[in-house]
Design a protein around this motif. Structure first.
Motif, short mmCIF file in Angstrom:
data_model
loop_
_atom_site.label_atom_id
_atom_site.label_comp_id
_atom_site.label_asym_id
_atom_site.label_seq_id
_atom_site.Cartn_x
_atom_site.Cartn_y
_atom_site.Cartn_z
N ALA A 184 3.23 -41.85 -5.52
CA ALA A 184 4.21 -41.78 -6.61
C ALA A 184 4.85 -40.39 -6.67
CB ALA A 184 3.53 -42.13 -7.93
N ILE A 226 8.77 -39.35 -5.98
CA ILE A 226 9.57 -38.69 -7.01
C ILE A 226 10.11 -37.35 -6.48
CG2 ILE A 226 9.44 -37.55 -9.26
CD1 ILE A 226 7.64 -39.86 -10.18
N GLN A 233 -1.70 -39.41 -15.44
CA GLN A 233 -0.55 -39.72 -14.58
C GLN A 233 0.72 -39.07 -15.13
OE1 GLN A 233 -0.23 -43.98 -13.89
NE2 GLN A 233 -2.44 -44.14 -13.84
N LEU A 269 3.15 -36.38 -13.18
CA LEU A 269 4.54 -36.70 -12.83
C LEU A 269 5.55 -35.88 -13.64
CD1 LEU A 269 4.21 -40.58 -12.40
CD2 LEU A 269 4.01 -38.80 -10.66
N LEU A 307 3.23 -50.09 -10.48
CA LEU A 307 3.45 -49.12 -9.40
C LEU A 307 4.90 -48.63 -9.41
CD1 LEU A 307 1.48 -50.82 -6.47
CD2 LEU A 307 0.71 -48.99 -7.96
N ARG A 352 5.96 -45.97 -11.82
CA ARG A 352 5.54 -44.59 -11.51
C ARG A 352 6.41 -43.97 -10.41
NH1 ARG A 352 3.79 -45.47 -15.93
NH2 ARG A 352 1.58 -45.57 -16.46
N GLY A 353 7.47 -44.68 -10.06
CA GLY A 353 8.42 -44.11 -9.10
C GLY A 353 8.25 -44.62 -7.68
N ILE A 354 7.36 -45.57 -7.49
CA ILE A 354 7.10 -46.08 -6.14
C ILE A 354 8.07 -47.23 -5.84
CG2 ILE A 354 5.37 -47.21 -4.69
CD1 ILE A 354 3.24 -45.69 -6.31
#
Lengths: 252, 425
Positions: free
Chosen positions: A102, A106, A158, A162, B381, B384-386
């Motif tokens: 992730a 990003i 998380q 992020l 998923l 979360r940017g995936i």
């Protein structure tokens, strides 16, 4: 940062959001409160891009972009984070692997190189402290067999990893005992800055003792029927939601 | 001749099969030919091949004579491209159905193991039943290449045995290969079987293996079927376990036109432990059919079977899992699960557990599921940017991981890991 204008949404044939207006600026914390079934979680879901909800009207602008046109992963890469009310258990995917993927996707979106293993672990250790989460937990399959408190702490972990611009906490207090609540709230508070914003969706005032909001909005039957400062939350705690319902009925 | 028997491979037509060879297996071959003539090849109505139209797949390409063995258009496949990088093994190579001694490891100096051409001597084992499956009969009647492998009691093989079946043809080809393996008491062996087909021709391959695992012996087994070509492969495996033996088997199927694995475990001893894992990850028009039988004949043993499937395109999966617990097999623990993910609307799976339990003091369970990828997990998923594709690969990889993680060799595991992640992207 975020401007919601007359947002309407339905699931199946059921209209849930009937015209939401809300403005959130950097540095602010907004609490969205309301009785069960008022549309709080729907609002959070629509903002994060959940497919089951169909937006039937209105606009959502996030930092100059039309949020409603973006895929969930694009919203995340632009800086939106939702802490789930019911975090999903995913057997076979460790939190660490998941976070690495992730974070690097990003970073790629931001034009940054992927983090090497050492820097990633360093960052992770630092953020783990924030929510008092143990590495052994993060080595395990994502949320699998986690207690309610562990799942919520993992959400905030998380979020810390992020570093979103806008965090939406969807009923993060549900199922938490007072100690877990305090840890989660401390984590959220530590991440607050003048550059980011938080929307706290909650049924109870309890969480707002720890995450103190700048604004409180009451959602009822798909509309924001009342807005105020943090004292509005206390009033709701003391008087319940019935007077809001009565006021709303009178206004109709 | 009636309309229904008009197939060029109908029972009546099989009289055109050639005569069987006169050698050490003469008796078995004659019986096998008789069984074939009596039972025919499994037609569409056959219960055991209900979802696997093997006859239809063969009848347009092969005459009975060719079915018995036909290698005219074959050529040499690339060996190196199919080896498992870094996997140090005793190599036994079959090229287009023929054992190739020059490309195989010379095991004559290795203590505790003997390898002989199978058909030079009378059968060392008699586990595969020519009446039970037509392709076992075909293989027994007409197979000309095979190996008899014996591991002496107490021997622990220093390296795994890698049996490679490489085949290449741009026209129809048919061949039959066979292994008989005897693991002596308290011996330990690892057997890896790899199947690779190249070329555009329709290849028909039957493979029969009979394995006897002696008392306290241990077998680690891994089959990798990754045939890029148009192969119809019918594999019949029978493994018999004696007291206190242990087996761990892995069956990976990644490609091929039609792959049928009849996989039968006979637990003919007490205190045995048996684990069977399977993964079929296919797309296109591939059909993969795993028919497994776990037969508990004696008390106090444990078996656990877990097969998983991921199907894309128009591929078809079939799983049939039989568990027998015979009347005397008290205190048996037998577990089975089959889980499937369908990635397209046109992929299908047929799964059927069949438990027959005659003993009363046993623990047995089975479960099967088929469905799509978990949308809630996908959303989590993605939120979360995936990316969607990465999220999909992550979830499928995790799904498949459950049957890869227990693999007994790290190099092998790494190889399978890579194959799987290639297939998922």
């Amino acid at each position: 940062m975020l401007t919601i204008k007359n947002l309407q949404a339905k699931i199946g044939d059921k209209e849930i959001l009937k015209g939401i207006n809300l403005k959130v600026k950097a540095g602010e914390v907004h609490a969205i409160m309301g009785p069960n079934g008022s549309g709080k979680s729907t609002l959070a879901s629509v903002l994060s891009g959940r497919e089951e909800y169909e937006v039937t009207g209105g606009e959502v602008d996030f930092e100059g972009k039309n949020l409603l046109e973006l895929e969930p992963e694009e919203r995340a890469r632009e800086g939106i984070f939702m802490a789930f009310q019911y975090p999903v258990e995913i057997p076979g995917v460790s939190t660490i692997n998941f976070m690495k993927t992730a974070l690097n996707q990003i970073r790629e979106h931001r034009g940054q190189p992927p983090l090497d293993a050492v820097s990633f672990l360093q960052l992770m250790k630092e953020k783990m402290k924030l929510v008092q989460i143990d590495q052994s937990l993060l080595n395990r399959s994502l949320n699998e067999g986690f207690s309610g408190g562990e799942k919520k702490r993992n959400e905030i972990f998380q979020m810390a990893m992020l570093e979103p611009k806008l965090s939406i906490l969807d009923e993060t207090d549900s199922g938490l005992d007072i100690d877990a609540l305090r840890i989660v709230a401390n984590g959220v508070n530590a991440l607050r800055s003048k550059n980011n914003a938080t929307i706290v969706v909650t049924h109870y005032q309890r969480l707002l003792d720890y995450i103190v909001p700048d604004f409180v909005h009451v959602l009822y039957k798909g509309r924001i029927v009342k807005s105020g400062g943090k004292e509005l939350a206390l009033e709701l705690e003391a008087k319940g939601y019935d007077w809001i319902k009565t006021e709303a009925a009178l206004a109709e | 001749m009636s309309v229904t028997s008009a197939s060029p491979l109908s029972k009546d037509a099989l009289v055109a099969l050639p005569a069987t060879a006169t050698d050490a297996w003469t008796e078995q071959r004659a019986k096998a030919r008789q069984a074939l003539l009596k039972n025919g090849l499994p037609a569409a109505r056959s219960e055991e091949y209900r979802f696997t139209p093997v006859l239809r797949s063969l009848e347009k390409k092969f005459s009975p004579r060719q079915l018995a063995g036909y290698t005219e258009g074959t050529s040499l496949p690339a060996l190196d491209a199919h080896l498992i990088p870094g996997f140090d093994a005793y190599r036994l190579v079959f090229i287009n159905g023929t054992f190739d001694a020059t490309r195989s490891t010379d095991l004559s100096g290795i203590p505790g193991i003997t390898i002989q051409p199978l058909f030079n001597a009378k059968p060392m084992l008699n586990l595969a039943d020519v009446e039970a499956d037509a392709f076992t009969a075909l293989n027994t009647g007409f197979g000309t290449h095979g190996l008899a492998i014996e591991v002496a009691p107490g021997t622990r093989l220093a390296k795994p045995l890698l049996v490679w079946h490489g085949q290449k043809s741009d026209s129809p080809a048919a061949f039959h290969t066979r292994l008989q393996i005897k693991l002596g008491a308290a011996s330990e062996a690892t057997l890896v079987e790899k199947f690779d087909t190249e070329g555009s021709g329709d290849v028909f391959h039957t493979f029969v293996e009979e394995i006897e695992v002696g008392e306290q012996a241990k077998l680690q087994y891994c089959k990798i079927q990754n045939d890029a070509g148009q192969v119809t492969q019918i594999a019949n495996t029978v493994i018999r376990q004696a007291d206190s033996s242990r087996i761990d088997t892995f069956t990976f199927t990644f490609d091929g036109k039609l792959v049928r694995n009849n996989f039968q475990i006979v637990i003919d001893g007490e205190n045995c432990e048996s684990h069977f894992f399977g993964l079929y990850l296919v797309k296109g028009n591939t059909l993969v059919d795993n028919h497994t039988v776990v037969d508990h004949k004696k008390p106090n043993s444990f078996s656990n079977e877990m097969y998983k499937g991921v199907m894309d395109g128009q591929s078809k999966g079939v799983f049939n899992g039989k568990i027998f617990v015979r009347p005397h097999a008290q205190k048996t623990n037998a577990f089975q699960s089959n889980r499937n993910i369908l990635l397209s609307d046109t992929a299908t799976v047929n799964t059927k557990p069949q438990l027959e339990i005659w003993a009363d003091d046993v623990k047995c369970s089975h479960g099967c599921t088929s469905g799509q990828l978990d949308e809630e997990a996908m959303f989590y998923l993605q939120s979360r940017g995936i990316s969607k594709s990465a999220a999909r690969a992550m979830l499928l990889y995790a799904f498949a991981g459950e049957v890869i993680q227990p693999l007994f060799d790290e190099t092998l595991k790494h190889y399978i890991d890579q194959l799987v992640s290639q297939k998922l992207h």
